[in-house]
Design a protein around this motif. Structure first.
Motif, PDB file in Angstrom:
ATOM      1  N   ASP A 114       0.836  -1.212   0.000  1.00 34.77           N
ATOM      2  CA  ASP A 114       0.000   0.000   0.000  1.00 34.77           C
ATOM      3  C   ASP A 114       0.865   1.255   0.000  1.00 34.77           C
ATOM      4  N   ILE A 115       1.939   1.240   0.800  1.00 28.62           N
ATOM      5  CA  ILE A 115       2.839   2.405   0.843  1.00 28.62           C
ATOM      6  C   ILE A 115       3.518   2.603  -0.507  1.00 28.62           C
ATOM      7  N   LEU A 116       4.037   1.511  -1.063  1.00 21.39           N
ATOM      8  CA  LEU A 116       4.763   1.600  -2.332  1.00 21.39           C
ATOM      9  C   LEU A 116       3.858   2.068  -3.465  1.00 21.39           C
ATOM     10  N   ASN A 117       2.659   1.526  -3.524  1.00 22.20           N
ATOM     11  CA  ASN A 117       1.734   1.918  -4.598  1.00 22.20           C
ATOM     12  C   ASN A 117       1.246   3.351  -4.435  1.00 22.20           C
ATOM     13  N   GLN A 118       1.114   3.798  -3.191  1.00 20.86           N
ATOM     14  CA  GLN A 118       0.616   5.149  -2.950  1.00 20.86           C
ATOM     15  C   GLN A 118       1.689   6.203  -3.205  1.00 20.86           C
ATOM     16  N   TRP A 130       5.191   5.552  -4.343  1.00 23.85           N
ATOM     17  CA  TRP A 130       6.130   5.305  -5.441  1.00 23.85           C
ATOM     18  C   TRP A 130       5.417   4.874  -6.723  1.00 23.85           C
ATOM     19  N   GLU A 131       4.163   4.502  -6.605  1.00 22.23           N
ATOM     20  CA  GLU A 131       3.335   4.051  -7.733  1.00 22.23           C
ATOM     21  C   GLU A 131       3.897   2.797  -8.390  1.00 22.23           C
ATOM     22  N   THR A 132       4.673   2.033  -7.634  1.00 26.53           N
ATOM     23  CA  THR A 132       5.186   0.736  -8.080  1.00 26.53           C
ATOM     24  C   THR A 132       5.642  -0.018  -6.856  1.00 26.53           C
ATOM     25  N   ASN A 133       5.835  -1.337  -6.981  1.00 34.06           N
ATOM     26  CA  ASN A 133       6.292  -2.103  -5.821  1.00 34.06           C
ATOM     27  C   ASN A 133       7.339  -3.143  -6.217  1.00 34.06           C
ATOM     28  N   ASP A 134       8.284  -2.728  -7.080  1.00 31.46           N
ATOM     29  CA  ASP A 134       9.332  -3.656  -7.484  1.00 31.46           C
ATOM     30  C   ASP A 134      10.411  -3.761  -6.405  1.00 31.46           C
ATOM     31  N   TYR A 135      11.427  -4.563  -6.668  1.00 34.25           N
ATOM     32  CA  TYR A 135      12.462  -4.838  -5.667  1.00 34.25           C
ATOM     33  C   TYR A 135      13.163  -3.559  -5.218  1.00 34.25           C
ATOM     34  N   PHE A 136      13.558  -2.722  -6.179  1.00 33.68           N
ATOM     35  CA  PHE A 136      14.343  -1.544  -5.832  1.00 33.68           C
ATOM     36  C   PHE A 136      13.539  -0.531  -5.022  1.00 33.68           C
ATOM     37  N   THR A 137      12.262  -0.332  -5.366  1.00 31.32           N
ATOM     38  CA  THR A 137      11.461   0.603  -4.581  1.00 31.32           C
ATOM     39  C   THR A 137      11.203   0.045  -3.187  1.00 31.32           C
ATOM     40  N   GLY A 138      11.091  -1.290  -3.085  1.00 30.41           N
ATOM     41  CA  GLY A 138      10.949  -1.904  -1.770  1.00 30.41           C
ATOM     42  C   GLY A 138      12.168  -1.642  -0.901  1.00 30.41           C
ATOM     43  N   ARG A 139      13.362  -1.747  -1.475  1.00 28.45           N
ATOM     44  CA  ARG A 139      14.588  -1.445  -0.733  1.00 28.45           C
ATOM     45  C   ARG A 139      14.672   0.047  -0.412  1.00 28.45           C
ATOM     46  N   SER A 140      14.171   0.878  -1.330  1.00 26.85           N
ATOM     47  CA  SER A 140      14.151   2.313  -1.064  1.00 26.85           C
ATOM     48  C   SER A 140      13.285   2.614   0.153  1.00 26.85           C
ATOM     49  N   LEU A 141      12.129   1.970   0.229  1.00 29.26           N
ATOM     50  CA  LEU A 141      11.235   2.153   1.378  1.00 29.26           C
ATOM     51  C   LEU A 141      11.951   1.781   2.671  1.00 29.26           C
ATOM     52  N   ILE A 153       6.577  -5.768  10.490  1.00 28.05           N
ATOM     53  CA  ILE A 153       5.864  -7.033  10.593  1.00 28.05           C
ATOM     54  C   ILE A 153       6.210  -7.835   9.351  1.00 28.05           C
ATOM     55  N   ARG A 154       6.959  -8.893   9.548  1.00 22.77           N
ATOM     56  CA  ARG A 154       7.493  -9.652   8.428  1.00 22.77           C
ATOM     57  C   ARG A 154       6.376 -10.163   7.519  1.00 22.77           C
ATOM     58  N   GLY A 155       6.543  -9.924   6.226  1.00 21.71           N
ATOM     59  CA  GLY A 155       5.581 -10.394   5.239  1.00 21.71           C
ATOM     60  C   GLY A 155       4.334  -9.540   5.124  1.00 21.71           C
ATOM     61  N   VAL A 156       4.229  -8.502   5.952  1.00 21.38           N
ATOM     62  CA  VAL A 156       3.025  -7.655   5.925  1.00 21.38           C
ATOM     63  C   VAL A 156       3.408  -6.198   5.684  1.00 21.38           C
ATOM     64  N   GLY A 157       4.105  -5.605   6.639  1.00 23.14           N
ATOM     65  CA  GLY A 157       4.415  -4.187   6.511  1.00 23.14           C
ATOM     66  C   GLY A 157       4.894  -3.608   7.821  1.00 23.14           C
ATOM     67  N   PHE A 158       4.162  -2.615   8.330  1.00 27.52           N
ATOM     68  CA  PHE A 158       4.601  -1.899   9.523  1.00 27.52           C
ATOM     69  C   PHE A 158       3.413  -1.598  10.422  1.00 27.52           C
TER      70      PHE A 158
END
Length: 227
Positions: A177-181, A183-194, A216-221
């Motif tokens: 949800d954070i990445l899509n809101q 960064w508008e994407t949820n690929d590996y690099f944006t996940g590491r950026s988060l 929270i592993r596998g979920v978020g924060f």
């Protein structure tokens, strides 16, 4: 009034193409092939709205130039260009304070969209006011997080993420949800950026133990901001 873009790119062919495309998209572009020339105008003729910096340049690389610019202009929005797509480059740029990162050769339309998204985030119409977060105060319009023991100047992306977390206070937030809101994407690099941004925000709040951003592993924060 046209948006003024600082373009620093030592490749003459790519720089010319990018400058022309930006100008066709109604931007006013000042193109520098030598980063040292940008340093010389920091104290005088530096009236740009956003900067686009190539990373691999002679004498002064893009990361070093960004540090110099942000020391003098801490709120200045920056976007990095690089011919490489390696994780270390992306994370280094984010740690310095870049707002975005795009690999060369890039899609000019994607670059324009990223520029507009950054400018939208810094537009006065989108800025919030003051927030109390435990023993901290967030002055979003100034990109300033203040504690009695410390003041932190936020990047635009940090402010954007922090405001999003505040809106989801006392809830479990999914990473996607954070990445899509934001960064508008949820690929590996944006996940590491988060992950980089979350780590920095946790560090900023180290003076107040009541403030918690738990992974929270596998979920978020899970967010707990005493307000």
């Amino acid at each position: 009034m046209k948006t003024k873009v600082l373009l620093v790119e030592d490749d003459s062919d790519f720089g010319l193409i990018l400058k022309q495309y930006l100008e066709l998209s109604n931007f006013e572009v000042s193109w520098f092939q030598n980063p040292a020339d940008v340093v010389e105008i920091l104290d005088s003729d530096f009236s740009f709205n956003i900067g686009i910096l190539d990373i691999m340049m002679p004498n002064i690389d893009g990361f070093s130039l960004a540090k110099i610019i942000l020391k003098e202009k801490p709120n200045f929005p920056l976007l990095f260009l690089s011919a490489k797509n390696q994780k270390i480059d992306r994370l280094t740029g984010l740690k310095i304070g870049a707002d975005d990162y795009i690999s060369k050769p890039c899609d000019p339309e994607e670059l324009i969209l990223r520029i507009k998204n950054i400018l939208k985030r810094v537009s006065p119409a989108t800025l919030e006011s003051h927030f109390k977060i435990g023993t901290y105060t967030l002055e979003a319009e100034k990109l300033l997080l203040t504690h009695p023991n410390e003041k932190v100047r936020l990047t635009i992306r940090e402010k954007e993420l922090l405001l999003y977390l505040l809106k989801q206070n006392n809830q479990t937030i999914k990473r996607d949800d954070i990445l899509n809101q934001l960064w508008e994407t949820n690929d590996y690099f944006t996940g590491r950026s988060l992950d980089v941004f979350i780590s920095r925000i946790r560090k900023y709040f180290r003076h107040d133990e009541q403030i918690k951003i738990q992974s929270i592993r596998g979920v978020g924060f899970e967010i707990d901001f005493p307000v």
